[in-house]
Design a protein around this motif. Sequence first.
Motif, mmCIF file in Angstrom:
data_model
loop_
_atom_site.group_PDB
_atom_site.id
_atom_site.type_symbol
_atom_site.label_atom_id
_atom_site.label_comp_id
_atom_site.label_asym_id
_atom_site.label_seq_id
_atom_site.Cartn_x
_atom_site.Cartn_y
_atom_site.Cartn_z
ATOM 1 N N GLU A 282 50.980 51.328 33.073
ATOM 2 C CA GLU A 282 51.727 50.622 32.034
ATOM 3 C C GLU A 282 51.057 49.321 31.601
ATOM 4 N N GLY A 283 49.805 49.448 31.220
ATOM 5 C CA GLY A 283 49.086 48.317 30.657
ATOM 6 C C GLY A 283 48.472 47.368 31.655
ATOM 7 N N VAL A 284 48.481 47.726 32.925
ATOM 8 C CA VAL A 284 47.942 46.849 33.960
ATOM 9 C C VAL A 284 46.986 47.643 34.846
ATOM 10 N N MET A 285 45.870 47.004 35.213
ATOM 11 C CA MET A 285 44.954 47.563 36.205
ATOM 12 C C MET A 285 45.156 46.798 37.505
ATOM 13 N N ARG B 231 42.160 46.180 44.035
ATOM 14 C CA ARG B 231 42.235 45.727 45.416
ATOM 15 C C ARG B 231 40.875 45.180 45.851
ATOM 16 N N GLY B 232 40.790 43.864 46.034
ATOM 17 C CA GLY B 232 39.590 43.247 46.548
ATOM 18 C C GLY B 232 39.625 43.179 48.066
ATOM 19 N N ALA B 233 38.662 42.455 48.639
ATOM 20 C CA ALA B 233 38.560 42.401 50.096
ATOM 21 C C ALA B 233 39.742 41.691 50.732
ATOM 22 N N SER B 234 40.382 40.773 50.005
ATOM 23 C CA SER B 234 41.497 40.030 50.603
ATOM 24 C C SER B 234 42.688 39.864 49.676
ATOM 25 N N SER B 235 42.614 40.387 48.449
ATOM 26 C CA SER B 235 43.694 40.190 47.483
ATOM 27 C C SER B 235 43.923 41.444 46.664
ATOM 28 N N LEU B 236 45.137 41.550 46.136
ATOM 29 C CA LEU B 236 45.468 42.548 45.126
ATOM 30 C C LEU B 236 45.669 41.818 43.809
ATOM 31 N N PHE B 237 44.932 42.241 42.775
ATOM 32 C CA PHE B 237 44.978 41.600 41.462
ATOM 33 C C PHE B 237 45.689 42.523 40.470
ATOM 34 N N ALA B 238 46.469 41.920 39.578
ATOM 35 C CA ALA B 238 47.031 42.637 38.442
ATOM 36 C C ALA B 238 46.352 42.118 37.184
ATOM 37 N N ILE B 239 45.614 42.988 36.491
ATOM 38 C CA ILE B 239 44.816 42.585 35.336
ATOM 39 C C ILE B 239 45.418 43.212 34.083
ATOM 40 N N GLY B 240 45.717 42.390 33.120
ATOM 41 C CA GLY B 240 46.274 42.863 31.866
ATOM 42 C C GLY B 240 46.216 41.753 30.820
ATOM 43 N N VAL B 241 46.584 42.068 29.605
ATOM 44 C CA VAL B 241 46.539 41.079 28.527
ATOM 45 C C VAL B 241 47.662 40.076 28.725
ATOM 46 N N LYS B 242 47.286 38.804 28.879
ATOM 47 C CA LYS B 242 48.293 37.747 28.990
ATOM 48 C C LYS B 242 48.878 37.456 27.615
ATOM 49 N N ARG B 243 50.173 37.394 27.533
ATOM 50 C CA ARG B 243 50.824 37.193 26.243
ATOM 51 C C ARG B 243 51.490 35.829 26.190
ATOM 52 N N LEU C 277 47.250 38.622 35.701
ATOM 53 C CA LEU C 277 48.695 38.416 35.612
ATOM 54 C C LEU C 277 49.253 37.866 36.920
ATOM 55 N N TRP C 278 48.737 38.320 38.031
ATOM 56 C CA TRP C 278 49.090 37.759 39.331
ATOM 57 C C TRP C 278 48.043 38.183 40.362
ATOM 58 N N ARG C 279 48.071 37.480 41.468
ATOM 59 C CA ARG C 279 47.151 37.755 42.573
ATOM 60 C C ARG C 279 47.916 37.559 43.874
ATOM 61 N N THR C 280 47.894 38.557 44.735
ATOM 62 C CA THR C 280 48.625 38.499 46.001
ATOM 63 C C THR C 280 47.667 38.733 47.161
ATOM 64 N N TRP D 249 38.170 39.542 31.698
ATOM 65 C CA TRP D 249 39.040 38.844 32.627
ATOM 66 C C TRP D 249 38.180 38.108 33.635
ATOM 67 N N ASP D 250 38.793 37.242 34.427
ATOM 68 C CA ASP D 250 38.027 36.444 35.387
ATOM 69 C C ASP D 250 38.913 36.101 36.569
#
Length: 578
Positions: free
Chosen positions: A560-563, A566-578, A185-188, A176-177
Amino acid sequence: MRHHVCAGILVGMLACSFSLTSNPLDAQQASIPDAPLAFGAFSAQFRGDGTFSLAGEGWPAMQGTWTINGSEMELRLSGAPPECAGAARYTIAVNGQHVTFAIVSDACVERRMILDRSEWRPASEAIAVPERRIVRTVSPGAHELPRAAAVTGSWPSFRGRDASGVSDGQRLPDMWDGATGKNVLWRTSIPGLAHSSPIVWGDTVFVTSAISSRKDATFKPGLYGDGDASEDRSIHKWVLYAIDKRTGRMRWERVAREGAPRNKRHIKSTYASATPVTDGRIVVAWFGSEGILAFDVNGAPLWQVDLGRVDMGAYDIPTYEWGPASSPIIWNGLVILQCDTQTDSFVLALKLETGEIVWKTSRNELSSWGTPTVAATMSGPELVTNASNFIRGYDARTGRELWRLGGSSKITAPTPIFAEDLIVVASGRGPERPIFVVKPGSRGDLTLARNQTSSDAIAWSRTGRGSYMPTPLAYRGVLYVLANNGVFDAYDLKSGTEIYRQRLPLVGSGFSASPVAADGKIYLSNEDGDMLVVRAGPTFEHVATNAIGELLMATPALSEGVMYVRGASSLFAIGVKR
């Protein structure tokens, strides 16, 4: 939380000795007590003939003479490094038998760390421990708790269920990148500074943060030796966020407290380093001196408990404040907290629904930062705490101590884990840096004799191999231990036999987050934001390295398939994009 220069307070220990030289002066003019004095782990004496001595284990041995003019003392060192060769000046204040020092100028790091802002008392005088006043406040009105969502996919506390860090069946991508969005999957965006980890229940992710009113507020990552505290005492907001785990949409946010921090924090830490915890109905956040707060999962406030000021810091220099990091846990309707401070340490159990105290057990401990764990043993639930004087096991229902184990480090941060009917506890400050694997059901003092590595109560142990910040990982019969400097060890969990020792690639600023595992793979996050994927098993195999694009101090959550990272300024959802 690293080692001080020369002091060896955390990782290293350097041997130093200086002599102080100046002109002797009549002690009557100085008004300094001619008797042994104590401050933290140090002893000193300013004798009537003008001679001076100071000692502290692992610190420079200082002796010589002193001069004073009014309220100012001047020290000069001979035979010292260049940075300690010049004159040093401190203002002093004498109140009866107590002496306080404040720096005017001193280029010598070791001496400055000991003396600046220090208050010395007679060595024979017991330290007065102020009574801790715990205040509970309940939100007004009757409140019906929501029904908990299904437990499936929950990651309810630091490192998930039982702090194991394991959740198979995720089918996460290897690559992932954060910059390109590949398999993101998303970044908040999450404002503020926090090292707390995300938790998950149902379709909601919960995270905390501390938002400074200073725009330049930051922390200092890296492998370094400073033990300094941040000077950011500006107005802060302590916040709990609820985020939709499918979309990253912010559902609600609640300000727990707003005001100036009651304590300082380490320059590498934040004012929100404790991970929240939930049972699917109630979510509890602990912000140290700012209090413990409970909300229902829809954001309705339930109760708060003010513990007063909690001062965690350097075990030998009381003026060095580092702030708390131990996270609350929920067990059997109780919120359990480990609160080890500079003055009065204790473990506390509160009723989850009301915040009422169920039990409080005092303990003679140094400051610590590990989260407690309840091990579901064959002989009953054992609450295990990692700390410096003793690793301890308690009856989780009553707080009664069951066993204790000495030989730990002076600084303890990893969380105890329970796997395959064994309790694993580690700590990484030298020289001890132990790993202990304890058999459950033991009672009494389990401390090993010198040169003993196992016993009827201890399955095996090692010194010099414990982790400093990351909690160990027990996965598929192997115990993995990650050091801050990127040394990654694997041991047979049952026997302690070393399987491999590997220096990880891309160490960068080091490792603070704890490893997690899923589907035969281990995920290791360095502070620079690179997450290494390593295959679990008897042979080290580096599968991939993925950049998140932000500093990374928190431990990921798996659901449920997502990691959730939590980074310094964002929360990332990492998973296989379908």
